[in-house]
Design a protein around this motif. Sequence first.
Motif, PDB file in Angstrom:
ATOM      1  N   ALA A  74      19.218   3.667  -2.023  1.00 58.16           N
ATOM      2  CA  ALA A  74      19.825   4.896  -1.499  1.00 58.16           C
ATOM      3  C   ALA A  74      19.711   6.051  -2.489  1.00 58.16           C
ATOM      4  CB  ALA A  74      21.292   4.639  -1.158  1.00 58.16           C
ATOM      5  N   ARG A  75      19.778   5.747  -3.789  1.00 61.92           N
ATOM      6  CA  ARG A  75      19.652   6.793  -4.815  1.00 61.92           C
ATOM      7  C   ARG A  75      18.236   7.333  -4.928  1.00 61.92           C
ATOM      8  NH1 ARG A  75      22.795   3.358  -8.251  1.00 61.92           N
ATOM      9  NH2 ARG A  75      20.867   2.740  -9.315  1.00 61.92           N
ATOM     10  N   GLY A  76      17.274   6.594  -4.397  1.00 60.78           N
ATOM     11  CA  GLY A  76      15.885   7.006  -4.546  1.00 60.78           C
ATOM     12  C   GLY A  76      15.260   6.522  -5.828  1.00 60.78           C
ATOM     13  N   ASP A  77      15.821   5.460  -6.437  1.00 63.19           N
ATOM     14  CA  ASP A  77      15.195   4.880  -7.622  1.00 63.19           C
ATOM     15  C   ASP A  77      13.792   4.368  -7.269  1.00 63.19           C
ATOM     16  OD1 ASP A  77      17.654   5.343  -8.723  1.00 63.19           O
ATOM     17  OD2 ASP A  77      18.105   3.257  -9.197  1.00 63.19           O
ATOM     18  N   ARG A  78      12.874   4.406  -8.220  1.00 62.87           N
ATOM     19  CA  ARG A  78      11.538   3.852  -8.012  1.00 62.87           C
ATOM     20  C   ARG A  78      11.642   2.333  -8.028  1.00 62.87           C
ATOM     21  NH1 ARG A  78       6.737   6.108  -9.232  1.00 62.87           N
ATOM     22  NH2 ARG A  78       7.664   7.876  -8.136  1.00 62.87           N
ATOM     23  N   LEU A  79      11.365   1.708  -6.899  1.00 64.99           N
ATOM     24  CA  LEU A  79      11.481   0.267  -6.755  1.00 64.99           C
ATOM     25  C   LEU A  79      10.121  -0.320  -6.400  1.00 64.99           C
ATOM     26  CD1 LEU A  79      14.776   0.168  -4.640  1.00 64.99           C
ATOM     27  CD2 LEU A  79      14.548  -0.178  -7.115  1.00 64.99           C
ATOM     28  N   VAL A  80       9.784  -1.438  -7.032  1.00 62.52           N
ATOM     29  CA  VAL A  80       8.487  -2.070  -6.824  1.00 62.52           C
ATOM     30  C   VAL A  80       8.691  -3.502  -6.343  1.00 62.52           C
ATOM     31  CG1 VAL A  80       6.287  -2.715  -7.866  1.00 62.52           C
ATOM     32  CG2 VAL A  80       7.481  -0.653  -8.650  1.00 62.52           C
ATOM     33  N   GLY A  81       8.080  -3.797  -5.208  1.00 62.70           N
ATOM     34  CA  GLY A  81       8.149  -5.142  -4.653  1.00 62.70           C
ATOM     35  C   GLY A  81       6.786  -5.596  -4.181  1.00 62.70           C
ATOM     36  N   SER A  82       6.756  -6.732  -3.502  1.00 62.18           N
ATOM     37  CA  SER A  82       5.512  -7.246  -2.945  1.00 62.18           C
ATOM     38  C   SER A  82       5.840  -8.138  -1.764  1.00 62.18           C
ATOM     39  CB  SER A  82       4.739  -8.041  -3.996  1.00 62.18           C
ATOM     40  OG  SER A  82       3.469  -8.430  -3.496  1.00 62.18           O
ATOM     41  N   PHE A  83       4.885  -8.247  -0.839  1.00 57.77           N
ATOM     42  CA  PHE A  83       5.036  -9.203   0.244  1.00 57.77           C
ATOM     43  C   PHE A  83       4.817 -10.623  -0.267  1.00 57.77           C
ATOM     44  CE2 PHE A  83       4.042  -5.785   3.470  1.00 57.77           C
ATOM     45  CZ  PHE A  83       5.219  -5.933   4.185  1.00 57.77           C
ATOM     46  N   ILE A  84       5.565 -11.553   0.293  1.00 54.22           N
ATOM     47  CA  ILE A  84       5.362 -12.978   0.058  1.00 54.22           C
ATOM     48  C   ILE A  84       4.790 -13.561   1.337  1.00 54.22           C
ATOM     49  CG2 ILE A  84       6.428 -15.178  -0.513  1.00 54.22           C
ATOM     50  CD1 ILE A  84       6.431 -13.210  -2.833  1.00 54.22           C
ATOM     51  N   LYS A  85       3.551 -14.032   1.262  1.00 50.98           N
ATOM     52  CA  LYS A  85       2.839 -14.528   2.435  1.00 50.98           C
ATOM     53  C   LYS A  85       2.706 -16.048   2.458  1.00 50.98           C
ATOM     54  CE  LYS A  85       1.280 -10.387   4.004  1.00 50.98           C
ATOM     55  NZ  LYS A  85       1.391  -9.906   5.411  1.00 50.98           N
ATOM     56  N   THR A  86       2.890 -16.672   1.308  1.00 49.52           N
ATOM     57  CA  THR A  86       2.692 -18.116   1.196  1.00 49.52           C
ATOM     58  C   THR A  86       4.031 -18.827   1.270  1.00 49.52           C
ATOM     59  OG1 THR A  86       0.822 -17.643  -0.267  1.00 49.52           O
ATOM     60  CG2 THR A  86       1.590 -19.914  -0.168  1.00 49.52           C
ATOM     61  N   PRO A  87       4.209 -19.754   2.209  1.00 46.38           N
ATOM     62  CA  PRO A  87       5.526 -20.361   2.427  1.00 46.38           C
ATOM     63  C   PRO A  87       5.916 -21.416   1.389  1.00 46.38           C
ATOM     64  CG  PRO A  87       3.956 -21.274   3.984  1.00 46.38           C
ATOM     65  CD  PRO A  87       3.232 -20.184   3.237  1.00 46.38           C
ATOM     66  N   THR A  88       6.067 -20.942   0.147  1.00 42.68           N
ATOM     67  CA  THR A  88       6.614 -21.763  -0.925  1.00 42.68           C
ATOM     68  C   THR A  88       7.590 -20.889  -1.699  1.00 42.68           C
ATOM     69  OG1 THR A  88       5.060 -21.137  -2.671  1.00 42.68           O
ATOM     70  CG2 THR A  88       4.356 -22.868  -1.152  1.00 42.68           C
ATOM     71  N   PRO A 113      15.943   6.956   2.283  1.00 40.63           N
ATOM     72  CA  PRO A 113      14.738   6.714   1.484  1.00 40.63           C
ATOM     73  C   PRO A 113      13.595   6.187   2.335  1.00 40.63           C
ATOM     74  CG  PRO A 113      16.306   4.958   1.137  1.00 40.63           C
ATOM     75  CD  PRO A 113      16.994   5.970   2.000  1.00 40.63           C
ATOM     76  N   VAL A 114      12.386   6.261   1.765  1.00 44.17           N
ATOM     77  CA  VAL A 114      11.172   5.805   2.442  1.00 44.17           C
ATOM     78  C   VAL A 114      10.554   4.665   1.642  1.00 44.17           C
ATOM     79  CG1 VAL A 114       8.817   6.441   3.109  1.00 44.17           C
ATOM     80  CG2 VAL A 114      10.714   8.034   3.516  1.00 44.17           C
ATOM     81  N   MET A 115      10.203   3.601   2.363  1.00 41.14           N
ATOM     82  CA  MET A 115       9.517   2.442   1.784  1.00 41.14           C
ATOM     83  C   MET A 115       8.124   2.369   2.382  1.00 41.14           C
ATOM     84  SD  MET A 115      10.717  -1.605   1.892  1.00 41.14           S
ATOM     85  CE  MET A 115      12.211  -1.315   0.940  1.00 41.14           C
ATOM     86  N   VAL A 116       7.135   1.999   1.571  1.00 43.32           N
ATOM     87  CA  VAL A 116       5.746   1.942   2.037  1.00 43.32           C
ATOM     88  C   VAL A 116       5.043   0.730   1.440  1.00 43.32           C
ATOM     89  CG1 VAL A 116       5.468   4.428   2.405  1.00 43.32           C
ATOM     90  CG2 VAL A 116       5.018   3.461   0.143  1.00 43.32           C
ATOM     91  N   PHE A 117       3.971   0.317   2.124  1.00 39.84           N
ATOM     92  CA  PHE A 117       3.051  -0.675   1.568  1.00 39.84           C
ATOM     93  C   PHE A 117       1.890   0.059   0.917  1.00 39.84           C
ATOM     94  CE2 PHE A 117      -0.946  -2.967   1.900  1.00 39.84           C
ATOM     95  CZ  PHE A 117      -0.634  -4.147   1.230  1.00 39.84           C
ATOM     96  N   VAL A 118       1.481  -0.407  -0.253  1.00 49.78           N
ATOM     97  CA  VAL A 118       0.308   0.168  -0.916  1.00 49.78           C
ATOM     98  C   VAL A 118      -0.562  -0.963  -1.461  1.00 49.78           C
ATOM     99  CG1 VAL A 118       1.431   2.339  -1.514  1.00 49.78           C
ATOM    100  CG2 VAL A 118       1.510   0.436  -3.137  1.00 49.78           C
ATOM    101  N   GLY A 119      -1.879  -0.688  -1.458  1.00 46.98           N
ATOM    102  CA  GLY A 119      -2.815  -1.651  -2.009  1.00 46.98           C
ATOM    103  C   GLY A 119      -3.373  -1.244  -3.357  1.00 46.98           C
ATOM    104  N   GLY A 120      -3.024  -0.023  -3.806  1.00 43.50           N
ATOM    105  CA  GLY A 120      -3.536   0.457  -5.086  1.00 43.50           C
ATOM    106  C   GLY A 120      -2.841   1.731  -5.501  1.00 43.50           C
ATOM    107  N   MET A 121      -3.182   2.207  -6.685  1.00 46.59           N
ATOM    108  CA  MET A 121      -2.457   3.333  -7.271  1.00 46.59           C
ATOM    109  C   MET A 121      -2.803   4.676  -6.620  1.00 46.59           C
ATOM    110  SD  MET A 121      -0.364   1.991  -9.198  1.00 46.59           S
ATOM    111  CE  MET A 121       0.295   3.544  -9.809  1.00 46.59           C
ATOM    112  N   LYS A 122      -4.023   4.819  -6.085  1.00 46.55           N
ATOM    113  CA  LYS A 122      -4.390   6.090  -5.470  1.00 46.55           C
ATOM    114  C   LYS A 122      -3.498   6.389  -4.274  1.00 46.55           C
ATOM    115  CE  LYS A 122      -8.257   8.676  -3.506  1.00 46.55           C
ATOM    116  NZ  LYS A 122      -9.706   8.659  -3.158  1.00 46.55           N
ATOM    117  N   GLU A 123      -3.337   5.410  -3.380  1.00 49.04           N
ATOM    118  CA  GLU A 123      -2.482   5.672  -2.226  1.00 49.04           C
ATOM    119  C   GLU A 123      -1.007   5.675  -2.614  1.00 49.04           C
ATOM    120  OE1 GLU A 123      -3.239   2.895   0.852  1.00 49.04           O
ATOM    121  OE2 GLU A 123      -2.759   1.121  -0.335  1.00 49.04           O
ATOM    122  N   ALA A 124      -0.642   4.957  -3.668  1.00 52.67           N
ATOM    123  CA  ALA A 124       0.738   5.015  -4.146  1.00 52.67           C
ATOM    124  C   ALA A 124       1.080   6.428  -4.606  1.00 52.67           C
ATOM    125  CB  ALA A 124       0.951   4.018  -5.286  1.00 52.67           C
TER     126      ALA A 124
END
Length: 258
Positions: A13-27, A210-221
């Motif tokens: 909510a504060r707009g902190d820079r947050l970095v995550g990733s998708f988990i696609k493998t079921p482990t 806030p807005v969350m997005v998926f990115v594959g690299g730094m240019k689009e980030a």
Amino acid sequence: MADLDSSFRARLARGDRLVGSFIKTPTLHATEILGGIGFDFVVVDEEHSPFDRAATDAALFAARATGTAGLVRVPSPAPHHLLSVLDCGATGVLVPHVATAALAAQVAAACRYRGGKRGYSGSVRSAGYGGGRMWDYIEAADAAATVVAQIEDPEALDEIDAIAATPGIDALFIGRGDLTAALGAPTNDAPPIRDAVSRIAAAAQRAGKPVMVFVGGMKEAAWLASIGATAFVYSSDQGFMKSAAAKALADMRGLGTS
């Protein structure tokens, strides 16, 4: 773990820079690895990956054990899908195809007790497996639950201000993949997609969300950060493994040839 969950929602909510990733493998291992190296959050992808409830439960356990926020992209906005992952201890949900304000309101209600319709159980992980005070848990759970609406349908653009302003919707996720397919755009940064992205980001700003997005690299980030995105889902466990493995293979194939 309520403090962790509340802090993620507050940071978002504060707009902190947050970095995550998708988990696609079921482990649980990929979640454990990413959490262990300091990712702010992971998104367990039930929508596009072969997760059943047991695999999701294990991944969320790993997220909590490593101190990273565990969100789940549920397969649909159905209340039972939302309830299942929240009971398993998810920090929040990423809900696909939220195309109307009415659906946004239904999703928000399904994720909270007070003023909502979330089903109660005191025996689940999120409630500490029983023994606590019911209303203390309800207050903590409602404060912690992070609800992110995925905007990925052209019709959602017609209601984007109302969706963004819906009470209980904490953030908007811009789903460029489905928007690209639906609009017939050649790439996910073509002019029609850039226009849609700008409209969604502007609506979020007007609503103070806030807005969350998926990115594959730094240019689009960098591009998406420039329009106001603050929470980034960078690649996936599979993407990281594939890119690292491809580089390692290329390096080894080239050994001694230069």
